[in-house]
Design an enzyme around this catalytic site. Structure first.
Site, PDB file in Angstrom:
ATOM      1  N   HIS A  75       0.918  -1.004   0.014  1.00 46.21           N
ATOM      2  CA  HIS A  75      -0.058   0.063  -0.020  1.00 46.21           C
ATOM      3  C   HIS A  75       0.898   1.309  -0.152  1.00 46.21           C
ATOM      4  O   HIS A  75       0.421   2.410  -0.244  1.00 46.21           O
ATOM      5  CB  HIS A  75      -0.892   0.031   1.115  1.00 46.21           C
ATOM      6  CG  HIS A  75      -2.176   0.779   0.854  1.00 46.21           C
ATOM      7  ND1 HIS A  75      -2.481   2.037   1.628  1.00 46.21           N
ATOM      8  CD2 HIS A  75      -3.098   0.696  -0.028  1.00 46.21           C
ATOM      9  CE1 HIS A  75      -3.469   2.454   1.267  1.00 46.21           C
ATOM     10  NE2 HIS A  75      -4.055   1.664   0.314  1.00 46.21           N
ATOM     11  N   LYS A  77       3.222   4.333  -1.234  1.00 46.86           N
ATOM     12  CA  LYS A  77       3.402   4.954  -2.648  1.00 46.86           C
ATOM     13  C   LYS A  77       4.458   5.849  -2.385  1.00 46.86           C
ATOM     14  O   LYS A  77       4.651   6.934  -1.741  1.00 46.86           O
ATOM     15  CB  LYS A  77       1.917   5.880  -2.590  1.00 46.86           C
ATOM     16  CG  LYS A  77       0.708   5.003  -3.199  1.00 46.86           C
ATOM     17  CD  LYS A  77       0.241   4.719  -1.539  1.00 46.86           C
ATOM     18  CE  LYS A  77      -1.374   4.334  -2.225  1.00 46.86           C
ATOM     19  NZ  LYS A  77      -2.146   4.115  -0.812  1.00 46.86           N
ATOM     20  N   ASP A  82      17.800   8.716  -7.098  1.00 46.42           N
ATOM     21  CA  ASP A  82      19.238   8.757  -6.850  1.00 46.42           C
ATOM     22  C   ASP A  82      19.488   8.679  -5.340  1.00 46.42           C
ATOM     23  O   ASP A  82      20.448   9.370  -5.090  1.00 46.42           O
ATOM     24  CB  ASP A  82      19.814  10.003  -7.618  1.00 46.42           C
ATOM     25  CG  ASP A  82      19.804  10.021  -9.048  1.00 46.42           C
ATOM     26  OD1 ASP A  82      19.702   8.868  -9.471  1.00 46.42           O
ATOM     27  OD2 ASP A  82      19.968  11.182  -9.552  1.00 46.42           O
TER      28      ASP A  82
END
Length: 133
Positions: A75, A77, A82
Site C-alpha cells: 500500500h 506509494k 538517486d
C-alpha cells in the site's frame, strides 16, 4: 533530475491514466537509469503489460503476491530518485489518486531517508516478500 541514475517506484495500483509515466520510465531505463518498480498483485494490473515488455537490465519489476490475508497489500506509494529525493504520498498512481481524492504527501530531500527507503525494499526482496518478475 537531468542526470538520474536510480529510480524506485512503489504503488498499489497503476492505471492507464499514467500512460505517460510508463513511457517515461521505459525511456529512462533505456537511457541507463536503473529503475526498480514495486507493484501489488501484478496479475490484476493491466497497465503493467507495456512495462513488462521492457523489463531487463535497467528495469526491474517486483511483485507483492496476494497473501492468505486477502486484505494484505503493498500500500506504500513512494518515488525515490538517486537516493537523494523521496516522495512519500497517500496517492495511488490512478486518476482518482491525482484528481478528486484528498491525498497528502511529503517530499524529503534527504539522502538518509532515501537510503532507508531503498534498504527497506532491498530487504523485502531478500526476504522474498517481493519476487522479481
Amino acid at each position: 533530475m537531468l542526470n538520474q541514475q536510480t529510480l524506485i517506484i512503489t504503488g498499489y495500483s497503476l492505471s492507464s491514466y499514467f500512460a505517460d509515466l510508463v513511457d517515461i520510465i521505459i525511456q529512462k531505463s533505456q537511457s541507463g537509469v536503473f529503475v526498480k518498480f514495486f507493484v501489488n498483485d501484478i496479475d490484476s494490473q493491466e497497465s503493467f503489460e507495456k512495462l513488462l515488455r521492457y523489463k531487463g537490465r535497467f528495469l526491474k519489476i517486483y511483485n507483492y503476491k496476494k497473501q492468505e490475508d486477502s486484505m494484505a497489500a503493498l500500500h506504500a506509494k513512494v518515488i525515490s530518485v538517486d537516493q537523494k529525493k523521496t516522495l512519500i504520498t497517500s496517492a495511488n498512481l490512478s486518476y482518482h489518486g491525482q484528481q478528486g481524492n484528498i491525498e497528502l504527501g511529503m517530499l524529503a530531500e534527504s539522502k538518509k531517508i532515501a537510503k532507508q527507503v531503498d534498504g527497506v525494499f532491498t530487504e523485502l526482496v531478500f526476504k522474498k516478500v517481493f519476487t522479481e518478475i
